[in-house]
Design a protein around this motif. Sequence first.
Motif, mmCIF file in Angstrom:
data_model
loop_
_atom_site.group_PDB
_atom_site.id
_atom_site.type_symbol
_atom_site.label_atom_id
_atom_site.label_comp_id
_atom_site.label_asym_id
_atom_site.label_seq_id
_atom_site.Cartn_x
_atom_site.Cartn_y
_atom_site.Cartn_z
ATOM 1 N N GLN A 67 0.831 -1.212 0.000
ATOM 2 C CA GLN A 67 0.000 0.000 0.000
ATOM 3 C C GLN A 67 0.865 1.262 0.000
ATOM 4 O O GLN A 67 0.918 2.010 0.969
ATOM 5 N N LYS A 68 1.538 1.454 -1.138
ATOM 6 C CA LYS A 68 2.459 2.584 -1.285
ATOM 7 C C LYS A 68 1.740 3.935 -1.183
ATOM 8 O O LYS A 68 2.334 4.933 -0.801
ATOM 9 N N ASP A 69 0.447 3.927 -1.556
ATOM 10 C CA ASP A 69 -0.300 5.189 -1.484
ATOM 11 C C ASP A 69 -0.555 5.615 -0.037
ATOM 12 O O ASP A 69 -1.005 6.729 0.203
ATOM 13 N N GLN A 70 -0.260 4.741 0.909
ATOM 14 C CA GLN A 70 -0.418 5.086 2.325
ATOM 15 C C GLN A 70 0.892 5.579 2.949
ATOM 16 O O GLN A 70 0.955 5.864 4.136
ATOM 17 N N GLU A 71 1.940 5.661 2.132
ATOM 18 C CA GLU A 71 3.229 6.119 2.655
ATOM 19 C C GLU A 71 3.206 7.629 2.852
ATOM 20 O O GLU A 71 2.756 8.367 1.975
ATOM 21 N N GLN A 72 3.680 8.060 4.012
ATOM 22 C CA GLN A 72 3.736 9.482 4.310
ATOM 23 C C GLN A 72 5.117 9.830 4.840
ATOM 24 O O GLN A 72 5.704 9.078 5.619
ATOM 25 N N VAL A 73 5.612 10.983 4.399
ATOM 26 C CA VAL A 73 6.906 11.490 4.873
ATOM 27 C C VAL A 73 6.644 12.850 5.496
ATOM 28 O O VAL A 73 6.001 13.702 4.870
ATOM 29 N N PHE A 74 7.123 13.050 6.713
ATOM 30 C CA PHE A 74 6.938 14.323 7.400
ATOM 31 C C PHE A 74 8.298 14.938 7.703
ATOM 32 O O PHE A 74 9.090 14.377 8.464
ATOM 33 N N ILE A 75 8.541 16.079 7.080
ATOM 34 C CA ILE A 75 9.826 16.765 7.235
ATOM 35 C C ILE A 75 9.605 17.994 8.112
ATOM 36 O O ILE A 75 8.639 18.737 7.911
ATOM 37 N N ASN A 76 10.471 18.195 9.070
ATOM 38 C CA ASN A 76 10.362 19.297 10.050
ATOM 39 C C ASN A 76 8.954 19.384 10.649
ATOM 40 O O ASN A 76 8.317 20.439 10.639
ATOM 41 N N PRO A 77 8.472 18.288 11.204
ATOM 42 C CA PRO A 77 7.102 18.252 11.725
ATOM 43 C C PRO A 77 6.933 19.087 12.994
ATOM 44 O O PRO A 77 7.871 19.201 13.786
ATOM 45 N N GLU A 78 5.753 19.649 13.147
ATOM 46 C CA GLU A 78 5.385 20.372 14.373
ATOM 47 C C GLU A 78 3.970 19.962 14.750
ATOM 48 O O GLU A 78 3.102 19.836 13.881
ATOM 49 N N ILE A 79 3.750 19.825 16.036
ATOM 50 C CA ILE A 79 2.386 19.614 16.533
ATOM 51 C C ILE A 79 1.909 20.962 17.044
ATOM 52 O O ILE A 79 2.475 21.513 17.977
ATOM 53 N N VAL A 80 0.880 21.519 16.376
ATOM 54 C CA VAL A 80 0.474 22.884 16.724
ATOM 55 C C VAL A 80 -0.715 22.907 17.673
ATOM 56 O O VAL A 80 -0.978 23.918 18.311
ATOM 57 N N LYS A 81 -1.435 21.784 17.775
ATOM 58 C CA LYS A 81 -2.571 21.741 18.684
ATOM 59 C C LYS A 81 -2.796 20.314 19.154
ATOM 60 O O LYS A 81 -2.671 19.372 18.381
ATOM 61 N N ARG A 82 -3.149 20.167 20.442
ATOM 62 C CA ARG A 82 -3.448 18.838 21.002
ATOM 63 C C ARG A 82 -4.800 18.896 21.674
ATOM 64 O O ARG A 82 -5.110 19.871 22.349
ATOM 65 N N HIS A 83 -5.604 17.833 21.509
ATOM 66 C CA HIS A 83 -6.939 17.833 22.091
ATOM 67 C C HIS A 83 -7.223 16.519 22.816
ATOM 68 O O HIS A 83 -7.063 15.457 22.246
ATOM 69 N N SER A 84 -7.626 16.610 24.044
ATOM 70 C CA SER A 84 -7.928 15.503 24.972
ATOM 71 C C SER A 84 -6.842 14.423 24.952
ATOM 72 O O SER A 84 -5.842 14.561 24.249
ATOM 73 N N SER A 85 -7.016 13.370 25.716
ATOM 74 C CA SER A 85 -5.949 12.378 25.766
ATOM 75 C C SER A 85 -6.534 10.985 25.899
ATOM 76 O O SER A 85 -7.677 10.796 26.323
ATOM 77 N N VAL A 86 -5.718 10.022 25.534
ATOM 78 C CA VAL A 86 -6.167 8.626 25.535
ATOM 79 C C VAL A 86 -4.941 7.736 25.777
ATOM 80 O O VAL A 86 -3.835 8.062 25.348
ATOM 81 N N GLU A 87 -5.182 6.618 26.486
ATOM 82 C CA GLU A 87 -4.088 5.696 26.752
ATOM 83 C C GLU A 87 -4.215 4.498 25.825
ATOM 84 O O GLU A 87 -5.317 4.001 25.598
ATOM 85 N N ASN A 88 -3.091 4.052 25.281
ATOM 86 C CA ASN A 88 -3.125 2.866 24.431
ATOM 87 C C ASN A 88 -1.747 2.228 24.388
ATOM 88 O O ASN A 88 -0.758 2.855 24.759
ATOM 89 N N GLU A 89 -1.709 1.000 23.913
ATOM 90 C CA GLU A 89 -0.449 0.279 23.888
ATOM 91 C C GLU A 89 0.443 0.788 22.766
ATOM 92 O O GLU A 89 -0.021 1.100 21.671
ATOM 93 N N GLU A 90 1.726 0.862 23.061
ATOM 94 C CA GLU A 90 2.693 1.385 22.110
ATOM 95 C C GLU A 90 3.955 0.528 22.115
ATOM 96 O O GLU A 90 4.338 -0.015 23.145
ATOM 97 N N GLY A 91 4.570 0.454 20.961
ATOM 98 C CA GLY A 91 5.865 -0.196 20.870
ATOM 99 C C GLY A 91 6.775 0.667 20.024
ATOM 100 O O GLY A 91 6.369 1.748 19.587
ATOM 101 N N CYS A 92 7.986 0.211 19.791
ATOM 102 C CA CYS A 92 8.966 1.021 19.052
ATOM 103 C C CYS A 92 9.984 0.077 18.430
ATOM 104 O O CYS A 92 10.433 -0.867 19.089
ATOM 105 N N LEU A 93 10.349 0.316 17.179
ATOM 106 C CA LEU A 93 11.283 -0.587 16.496
ATOM 107 C C LEU A 93 12.673 -0.552 17.123
ATOM 108 O O LEU A 93 13.482 -1.442 16.870
ATOM 109 N N SER A 94 12.956 0.433 17.955
ATOM 110 C CA SER A 94 14.239 0.480 18.656
ATOM 111 C C SER A 94 14.192 -0.247 20.003
ATOM 112 O O SER A 94 15.186 -0.288 20.724
ATOM 113 N N PHE A 95 13.004 -0.807 20.315
ATOM 114 C CA PHE A 95 12.812 -1.610 21.536
ATOM 115 C C PHE A 95 12.023 -2.863 21.167
ATOM 116 O O PHE A 95 10.886 -3.035 21.624
#
Length: 197
Positions: A67-95
């Motif tokens: 699904q190449k059309d789902q590939e996204q690249v984000f250069i110099n990303p910024e989060i400008v707004k955050r709304h409410s919060s939620v807990e969920n399971e997370e992993g990381c390829l470096s762990f």
Amino acid sequence: MLRIVQYPHPALRYESRPVTEINDELRSWVREMFDLMYAARGVGLAANQVALPYRFFILNLTADPEQKDQEQVFINPEIVKRHSSVENEEGCLSFPGLYSNVRRAKKIKVTAYDLQGNEIHADGEDLFSRAFQHETDHLSGKLFIDMLGPLARHSAASKLREFERTFRQAQESGEYPNDAEIIRQLDAMNQPAPAAG
Ligand code: NI
């Protein structure tokens, strides 16, 4: 040849500098990173996870190389707004193999540049929001293990010691240089390009 580095490789704690030019080198890193990410069955990968001290990351929330059309690249990303919060399971390829619940903003509003140099303004929630926050944190040397509560931290401790041992052994066997040398190499890549003239 890039490779995904694992905790506690110093690149994961490195504060990356913004990308100033989209060139062939960047495009080829991005291609290589997608391949590495798919091979590791991940949905996101930040540049410092392949020891590149630059502010960009990739996502494909389907984790599906078809699904190449789902590939996204984000250069110099910024989060400008955050709304409410939620807990969920997370992993990381470096762990690899470590998963833990992390509380993050449920919805975010972001800006970035894409690989064509166009400005991106996007809103997202759920997996997009979680992955975007996780990857943006990477670029500032921040890791999901920093966000664990006391109980989750305790249950992750033995796994983290194991990562630590494995990485120190890889350094002793010469697979990686020592920390000071790795940081020297990252600093060298992190120099601003010399001004013309
Ligand atoms: Ni990660």
